[in-house]
Design an enzyme around this catalytic site. Structure first.
Site, mmCIF file in Angstrom:
data_model
loop_
_atom_site.group_PDB
_atom_site.id
_atom_site.type_symbol
_atom_site.label_atom_id
_atom_site.label_comp_id
_atom_site.label_asym_id
_atom_site.label_seq_id
_atom_site.Cartn_x
_atom_site.Cartn_y
_atom_site.Cartn_z
ATOM 1 N N TYR A 124 -6.586 17.355 -38.349
ATOM 2 C CA TYR A 124 -7.776 17.488 -39.175
ATOM 3 C C TYR A 124 -7.695 16.565 -40.386
ATOM 4 O O TYR A 124 -6.659 16.466 -41.038
ATOM 5 C CB TYR A 124 -7.911 18.939 -39.630
ATOM 6 N N TRP A 126 -10.320 13.414 -42.890
ATOM 7 C CA TRP A 126 -11.437 12.473 -42.931
ATOM 8 C C TRP A 126 -11.066 11.103 -42.390
ATOM 9 O O TRP A 126 -11.891 10.418 -41.810
ATOM 10 C CB TRP A 126 -11.934 12.336 -44.374
#
Length: 780
Positions: A124, A126
């Site tokens: 997980y 960005w």
């Protein structure tokens, strides 16, 4: 390939100007002799984020991972289950060939002994804005060629919303296309009520990039058109002063009680839209009975709510009247649901909107995400941009994203999640690329203990973040400035043109995984015979084909790459959300069991959860200022998104570093809390509770309410004693004190904003910050 501006007459003949894109906007990078001179906001950006220019320095900083690295204990002893010393041991540099063999052997051995579900590849984070060099997509494609992996479900950002709202409104309201855009608000809305605010700092960011930061101008236009703003929250500047909004200051984590008090006032004064809640909603009678006290003999009166929220009764009653008097849009920042029982505020936001009289009308109803990032409220063409193909995950194993520590600690145990019983897999390998769990997860001391359990931890990282320091194998990854890619955000396709050669021995995730795939025998299948530029052109051509189906003409790839940016035409606006439901509920059902907005859900009630009922209600948080824990830890710590970086990305950049106080992350403290503790502006303070302790730099401010302190997340974790849980964190990472608890059995989302602490002036010798210097590196 050079940007056309590089040919400008006044440009130095040796200077190149290239286009690039990030999650915080599009930029031009000026490059000479293989070095980045500076990074500038794109000329089409009216309000560029200052995060972008600070990317240049870290690319060649001491914090870069220059070569493949292996933790010495792992290199000497091999994989070990439990009792590892990650974070405490030095690293040894190895060749790329040796690193690829170590990773391939760890994955193969784990698959053969425990199956693919023992590999956690949720990864997980960005990462990059690029469509091709998206770390998560690259890793998932690679792991799918090995037979699959355990992944994660939902997000840290809005996990409670993602699970709850489908039960309430079906497949709408969870994402951008469904909510009123700023143009609609300017034209139709009279009152904009923002639970959690609309902080401009968050609107610097948009996944996949953006070309123009327009939110500030759009909201100014709304104000000029006569829209009034009300902000409900605990931190004043989460709503800009220039909007002249009314600030209703409430205790953190009490939004649900506040909303129930508003709803009671609507009912009590006969101002509910009875027609809409009767025809278009299911279960209003049961919610109404609860609000009036028929369920628990506790009417949710404004006085009841005001006592919980520590606000005035008149503020609640007055707001209820204003909401029902004219066209109102209720907004909820994602942060509001990142607390214990975070499922309740979004459900009640929908309920208040349904009761208000504005649901299903232009510029009215409710919306989620305004101010959480830039793209919410933006009107743009939504042509499907091609995505890097990931394949199929044959392992079919997942955990709720915020339950990583639980899963590591309790293999084989069961957990409730959204009406299901999940079994935690026995995770033996963690493979992370493009993220930083030592930033975004809660109760880091607990995570550090659990992180010692798996046999192998593999990390791709450009920098020596805490995640890299707690890995066994660290593979140096390029930054976006060292590779080519394509970004797609808010109706713009943006070229991400390589500015400089890779630093040290860094490689792209694609090249790293190709080398490991070669060791495992599937490199040709993984690459499909394409290199970086061939893949980028392939993705653009797929997007071009999607555009053609929508009768939108795009230039050739070569022309796009020369221009740097292609903007798609605006799409026509759909009817107001729920307008068709309002007109004819039978003919226009929503995707819920009843076909209506479910203010009471028979399905949720059937789950039998003791912490999430069939209708929205008030549950006392595990920690809050009205509870027992507040007697020992009387300050509620708000850990929100940073102004100077994206989460922890580029905490080592000039913009973030300039915001520090004596090298520590700033923490805002109310004067009435600072004075009795002898804390002055600029002091270093110790923030602590039973979970952990950290240092921060005090900023005395009335922008936080009394008994509330605010600190941004994202300061790189820097322990006084590396690898020792509970040691003093010296840089200002607040997740050593936050609560690692699922919001409820329904969503199991993060409760990060539920944390009580004490604060004291730090009087000991001030330890130097070492977050941005490499760990010890030794010879084999």
């Amino acid at each position: 390939m050079s940007h056309p501006l590089s040919a400008a007459p006044d440009a130095d003949a040796t200077e190149r100007v290239i286009t690039t894109a990030t999650h915080w906007g599009a930029y031009l990078a000026r490059v000479r002799d293989g070095k980045i001179l500076r990074i500038e906001g794109h000329p089409r950006d009216s309000d560029p984020s200052p995060i972008g220019p600070s990317m240049a320095g870290p690319v060649t900083s001491a914090a870069r991972v220059m070569r493949p690295m292996v933790r010495k204990g792992y290199l000497d002893q091999g994989p070990k289950y439990r009792d590892n010393r990650r974070g405490a041991e030095p690293f040894v540099a190895v060749s790329w060939d040796e690193a690829a063999k170590l990773v391939a052997n760890a994955l193969t051995s784990t698959r053969e002994r425990f199956g693919n579900a023992a590999i956690f590849g949720g990864s997980y984070g960005w990462a990059s804005a690029g469509r091709f060099h998206h770390s998560l997509g690259q890793l998932h494609r690679f792991l799918n060629f090995t037979g699959g992996y355990t992944t994660s479900a939902n997000s840290y950002s809005k996990g409670a919303i993602e699970v709850t709202l489908p039960h309430v409104v079906g497949d709408v309201l969870r994402d951008r296309p469904d909510i009123p855009v700023w143009g609609d608000i300017e034209k139709h809305t009279k009152l904009f009520v923002a639970f959690g605010g609309v902080p401009f700092k968050n609107t610097q960011i948009n996944p996949g990039g953006l070309l123009d930061h327009s939110i500030r101008g759009s909201m100014a236009a709304c104000k000029k058109a006569g829209v009034k703003f009300v902000y409900v929250g605990a931190v004043r500047d989460d709503m800009a002063d220039e909007l002249d909004s009314q600030w209703i200051s409430i205790r953190p984590n009490t939004d649900a009680a506040f909303m129930l008090g508003v709803a009671y006032a609507m009912i009590d004064e006969g101002r509910v839209d009875d027609d809409f809640v009767t025809r278009c909603c299911a279960g209003y009678d049961k919610l109404r009975d609860y609000i009036l006290g028929g369920v628990d003999n506790t009417p949710k009166t404004p006085a009841w709510a005001a006592a919980i929220c520590d606000c005035s009764v008149d503020e609640i009653i007055d707001l209820s009247r204003r909401i029902t008097a004219d066209r109102t849009l209720l907004s909820m920042l994602w942060a509001v649901q990142r607390g214990d029982h975070g499922e309740q505020p979004p459900w009640l936001t929908v309920a208040l909107a349904a009761m208000s009289g504005s649901m299903g009308k232009p510029g009215g109803g409710c919306g989620f995400g305004y101010g959480s990032m830039h793209g919410y409220g933006i009107d743009y063409m939504r042509i499907k941009s091609a995505a890097y193909p990931q394949g199929v995950n044959a392992a079919r194993s997942f955990i709720p994203v915020a339950r990583i520590t639980d899963a590591l600690e309790n293999p084989g145990s069961q957990v409730d999640y959204n009406g299901r019983k999940l079994t935690y897999p026995d995770l033996r390998v963690i493979y992370w690329a493009g993220g930083n769990p030592f930033h975004h997860h809660q109760d880091l001391n607990r995570l550090i203990r659990a992180w010692q359990i798996p046999e192998t931890v593999i990390v791709h990282e450009p920098f020596w973040t805490a995640t890299a320091r707690h890995a066994d194998i660290v593979l140096p990854a390029t930054t976006p400035l060292e590779r080519n890619d394509i970004a797609s955000g808010e109706g713009n396709l943006i070229a991400m043109q390589q500015a400089i050669d890779p630093v040290g021995e860094a490689r792209s995730d694609f090249d790293i995984l190709t080398a490991i795939a070669a060791e495992m025998g599937f490199a040709e299948a993984f690459t499909e015979g394409r290199d970086e530029m061939a893949w980028i052109k392939y993705l653009y051509d797929e997007t071009l084909a999607n555009a053609a189906k929508a009768e939108v003409a795009l230039p050739t790839f070569e022309e796009f790459w020369r221009r740097g940016v292609v903007t798609l035409p605006r799409a026509p606006r759909p009817p107001a959300l729920f307008s068709q439901l309002r007109a004819d509920p039978a003919a226009n059902p929503v995707k819920t069991p009843s076909g209506k907005i479910e203010l009471y859900s028979e399905r949720l009630a059937s789950f039998g959860y003791d912490d999430c009922a069939g209708h929205a209600k008030w549950f006392e948080p595990a920690e809050w200022l009205g509870g027992e824990t507040a007697k020992r830890f009387p300050i509620h710590l708000v850990t929100n998104q940073p102004r100077t970086r994206l989460h922890s990305q580029y905490d080592n950049g000039d913009y973030s570093l300039a915001s520090k106080v004596k090298g520590r992350e700033p923490i805002r403290i109310h004067p009435d809390d600072a004075a009795p503790r002898g804390i002055q502006d600029g002091d270093v303070v110790r923030v602590f509770n039973d979970r952990g302790q950290f240092l921060a730099g005090a900023v005395i401010s009335t922008d936080v309410r009394v008994h509330v302190a605010q600190i941004a997340t994202g300061a790189w974790y820097d322990p006084l004693e590396p690898g020792v849980p509970g040691t003093l964190e010296i840089h200002g990472n607040p997740n050593v004190v936050t609560l690692d608890k699922g919001t409820s059995k329904l969503a199991q989302a993060t409760s990060a904003l539920t944390a009580l602490v004490e604060i004291e002036k730090f009087t000991g010798p001030l330890p130097p910050v070492r977050a941005f210097t490499p760990p010890e590196i030794v010879d084999a």
